[in-house]
Design a protein around this motif. Sequence first.
Motif, PDB file in Angstrom:
ATOM      1  N   TYR A 233       0.841  -1.201   0.000  1.00 30.82           N
ATOM      2  CA  TYR A 233       0.000   0.000   0.000  1.00 30.82           C
ATOM      3  C   TYR A 233       0.871   1.244   0.000  1.00 30.82           C
ATOM      4  N   ASP A 234       0.636   2.106  -0.978  1.00 25.65           N
ATOM      5  CA  ASP A 234       1.331   3.388  -1.089  1.00 25.65           C
ATOM      6  C   ASP A 234       0.376   4.479  -0.622  1.00 25.65           C
ATOM      7  N   TYR A 235       0.603   4.989   0.595  1.00 26.38           N
ATOM      8  CA  TYR A 235      -0.285   6.003   1.158  1.00 26.38           C
ATOM      9  C   TYR A 235      -0.247   7.290   0.339  1.00 26.38           C
ATOM     10  N   GLY A 236       0.930   7.655  -0.168  1.00 25.44           N
ATOM     11  CA  GLY A 236       1.058   8.893  -0.921  1.00 25.44           C
ATOM     12  C   GLY A 236       0.169   8.938  -2.148  1.00 25.44           C
ATOM     13  N   ALA A 237       0.023   7.802  -2.813  1.00 24.38           N
ATOM     14  CA  ALA A 237      -0.823   7.727  -4.006  1.00 24.38           C
ATOM     15  C   ALA A 237      -2.167   7.080  -3.717  1.00 24.38           C
ATOM     16  N   ASP A 238      -2.340   6.541  -2.504  1.00 26.21           N
ATOM     17  CA  ASP A 238      -3.538   5.796  -2.108  1.00 26.21           C
ATOM     18  C   ASP A 238      -3.814   4.662  -3.100  1.00 26.21           C
ATOM     19  N   LEU A 239      -2.770   3.862  -3.348  1.00 18.09           N
ATOM     20  CA  LEU A 239      -2.881   2.742  -4.272  1.00 18.09           C
ATOM     21  C   LEU A 239      -2.491   1.443  -3.569  1.00 18.09           C
ATOM     22  N   VAL A 240      -3.185   0.375  -3.938  1.00 16.11           N
ATOM     23  CA  VAL A 240      -2.941  -0.945  -3.363  1.00 16.11           C
ATOM     24  C   VAL A 240      -2.584  -1.924  -4.471  1.00 16.11           C
ATOM     25  N   GLY A 241      -1.659  -2.812  -4.163  1.00 17.34           N
ATOM     26  CA  GLY A 241      -1.360  -3.931  -5.046  1.00 17.34           C
ATOM     27  C   GLY A 241      -1.333  -5.207  -4.232  1.00 17.34           C
ATOM     28  N   SER A 242      -1.838  -6.297  -4.788  1.00 19.48           N
ATOM     29  CA  SER A 242      -1.818  -7.564  -4.061  1.00 19.48           C
ATOM     30  C   SER A 242      -1.614  -8.712  -5.031  1.00 19.48           C
TER      31      SER A 242
END
Length: 249
Positions: A233-242
């Motif tokens: 999870y990248d808080y700066g971009a608010d993006l998730v990868g799984s």
Amino acid sequence: LPGSGTAAAQRTLNAAVPSAGTMFMQGFAVGSSRQISNLTGGRTTAFAAADQAFKRLDESTRSQYLLGYSSTNGDWNGAYRRITVKVNRKDAQVLYRHGYAARQEVKPLNRRDYLTYSRIASAANLPRAIDDLKMRVVKTTVESGPDGMRLSVDMRIGPGAVKFARQDGGYLAKVDALYFCADAKEQLVGENWQTLDFKLTEENYQKFMREGVGYTIYVPLKADAKYLKVILYDYGADLVGSAMVELKK
């Protein structure tokens, strides 16, 4: 509809139907609201007609009691203390605050910490992979570590998948990560939470934007693992990868 009308109708339909990404973020928002309401003794109503929502609100607020107590534990160390409320009425559903942080002064909620936990927890419960933050599991190996068996995981984050901030002539980024393993019965047998801190020079930043970056992490194992799930999870971009991987023996 013939001719250009068909294309126009299709564009209208595409605009009206939310994308998978939009639906996923809506699911995140609902999941976050439910977590807050469950912990604080409330309820969340989503994707329901207004009359049903107000009826539920009316029913939930008809019987309320204000309970209070003073804890005999004077150690205000900030630890989370659980609260349990039980009633002797059969089949009653009790909504209440489930705990509090043992602090003498109430501090505001850390938005980053809460949002990070909420995003990762929601992704962990989602049965499919998420590719908003491009990443992949390159290789997994079960090996002997200093404290017993562990799973070695080679990871790769895709080019430009993380949002960097420019600071002091360099580039900074943080990615929160969860790696957990389950056995054949889908019981947890190992996990590793960590924060990836990126501090890159101009040269390394440009290389990351072209090629991405690889790294290796280790997950301690209590038993044989069959599945691995990785969430970034990248808080700066608010993006998730799984990614979900079935481990080979």
